[in-house]
Write an enzyme that holds these catalytic residues in place. Structure first.
Site, PDB file in Angstrom:
ATOM      1  N   ASP A   1      -1.694  -1.177  -0.887  1.00  0.00           N
ATOM      2  CA  ASP A   1      -0.930   0.065  -1.025  1.00  0.00           C
ATOM      3  C   ASP A   1      -0.678   0.645   0.365  1.00  0.00           C
ATOM      4  O   ASP A   1      -1.629   0.922   1.109  1.00  0.00           O
ATOM      5  CB  ASP A   1      -1.727   1.052  -1.885  1.00  0.00           C
ATOM      6  CG  ASP A   1      -0.883   2.227  -2.358  1.00  0.00           C
ATOM      7  OD1 ASP A   1       0.297   2.294  -1.997  1.00  0.00           O
ATOM      8  OD2 ASP A   1      -1.431   3.080  -3.078  1.00  0.00           O
TER       9      ASP A   1
ATOM     10  N   GLU B   1       3.533  -0.706  -3.023  1.00  0.00           N
ATOM     11  CA  GLU B   1       2.267  -1.253  -3.499  1.00  0.00           C
ATOM     12  C   GLU B   1       2.515  -2.452  -4.404  1.00  0.00           C
ATOM     13  O   GLU B   1       3.565  -2.570  -5.041  1.00  0.00           O
ATOM     14  CB  GLU B   1       1.440  -0.198  -4.224  1.00  0.00           C
ATOM     15  CG  GLU B   1       2.097   0.367  -5.465  1.00  0.00           C
ATOM     16  CD  GLU B   1       1.191   1.334  -6.213  1.00  0.00           C
ATOM     17  OE1 GLU B   1      -0.031   1.050  -6.341  1.00  0.00           O
ATOM     18  OE2 GLU B   1       1.709   2.360  -6.690  1.00  0.00           O
TER      19      GLU B   1
END
Length: 402
Positions: A6, A101
């Site tokens: 992420d 992400e």
């Protein structure tokens, strides 16, 4: 072993990357109006309590010295592609969740990449080298645990658990860490004395089913560390959406709402054409200006399915406007959005059974026009050529996957 990577404060970090003068300052990306929404906030801004999805007006009160940036979606998409290429160099099985992400299946890559923890370290290093940005990574035997770990490791961190450590890791966590435990479910769980993941894992699945329906046993499985969902590499987008919140509440029959529907229809059509897909269902979303408390407002949705598929802005806008005309009541409107669903690849789209030569000729002309408009937009920007007064400021730039 599964990694969840992420990017940290992605949109804000891209703005700082492109404008080093912003480094060290509280940067907020989001809608510029008082009713806009924070899309991303640098960690300097987060120290003041600013968070994603927070109303812009509230963010200004918390951090009046913040630098507000409207957002540049094209630039974020460009950087996202670089990040995605890095992910795919570590595994062919990558499942994106949004621009910033993704899950990465590292199972079976040990001989090539080394142990998963070593691979994750190298992945973070490669992302930094290729983009100048940092990512936080979690590595675990399940998707849910990997996502929790990457959240816990922010900013610029790396955490991992092995299979034999999974239950011990999950047990003390707040139960809201589990996927599917929203505000209503959480309140109900607290009423039942369930505060942690371990509390939930110790309950009887039959009891949980009586309390929470079919979601109860599913959450019990997650709490017990049983998450068999694989990383899906051949993921396909399910819907596209555009929406914006108005600076002032508008009447249902406002010309401004119709202008926004035109702008959203054009924006959606450009995205459909860029991805080589067409849609057959259009959904109108309205948020009424009638507070329910807790920052919530009533939502109205209306949908219509076409006989065929489309990637044409005027067609999407026409359907959305027709749906608007069927909404009754005297409520003022706070937000309007348009979504398209039921997607097909252009090369597999079904032709109409009774298409006439005139209709085919009209569609060919429309396709040529759209391709020309796409070329202009690519070279000069999305607003270089618009239909009529079509213009809409989005509440916040978003390409989150549905």
């Amino acid at each position: 072993m599964i990694a969840h990577a992420d990017m940290d404060a992605f949109y804000a970090s891209v703005e700082v990357l492109d404008n080093p003068a912003l480094r060290g300052l509280p940067v907020i990306v989001g809608g510029r109006s008082a009713r806009g929404v924070v899309t991303s906030a640098s960690y300097e801004a987060r120290k003041f309590g600013v968070r994603s999805a927070m109303p812009t007006g509230q963010a200004r009160k918390l951090c009046p010295q913040a630098v507000f940036v409207p957002g540049r979606m094209d630039r974020y998409v460009e950087i996202s592609r670089l990040v995605r290429r890095v992910f795919e160099s570590f595994s062919p099985i990558v499942e994106p969740l949004s621009l910033d992400e993704a899950f990465i299946d590292l199972t079976g890559t040990e001989r090539l990449l080394g142990p998963p923890l070593e691979a994750a370290r190298n992945l973070k290093r490669r992302v930094l080298e290729e983009t100048g940005l940092v990512a936080s990574v979690g590595v675990a035997p399940t998707k849910m645990a990997a996502k929790i770990l990457s959240d816990m490791s922010k900013p610029d961190g790396l955490l991992a658990v092995e299979l034999e450590e999974l239950r011990e890791f999950l047990t003390p966590l707040p139960v809201e860490r589990l996927w599917g435990v929203g505000r209503v479910t959480l309140a109900r769980m607290h009423e039942c004395g369930i505060e942690t993941v371990g509390d939930l894992a110790r309950r009887d699945p039959a009891e949980l089913k009586s309390l929470f329906g079919t979601m109860g046993p599913h959450l019990h499985e997650l709490a017990s560390g049983n998450d068999t969902r694989p990383v899906i590499a051949d993921w396909q987008r399910k819907s596209y959406g555009e929406e914006n919140t108005f600076a002032q509440d508008l009447a249902l029959d406002s010309d401004e709402i119709r202008r926004v529907l035109i702008a959203h229809g054009d924006a959606l059509a450009r995205r459909l054409r860029a991805d080589g897909v067409r849609a057959s269902t259009v959904t109108l979303k309205l948020k009424l200006a009638r507070p329910l408390g807790g920052g919530r407002y009533p939502l109205i949705t209306r949908s219509f399915s076409l006989d065929g598929t489309t990637n044409d802005g005027p067609e999407i806008s026409r359907v959305a406007t027709q749906l608007l005309s069927k909404v009754g009541g005297n409520d003022q409107i706070r937000l309007v959005g348009v979504q398209v669903h039921q997607l097909e690849r252009v090369d597999t789209a079904q032709l109409g059974l009774f298409d006439t030569g005139r209709a085919e000729n009209r569609d060919r002309k429309r396709d040529r026009l759209n391709r020309a408009l796409d070329s202009v937009a690519k070279k000069f920007g999305d607003e270089a050529v618009t239909r009529g007064l079509a213009r809409a400021e989005r509440a916040a730039p978003t390409r989150r996957i549905k």
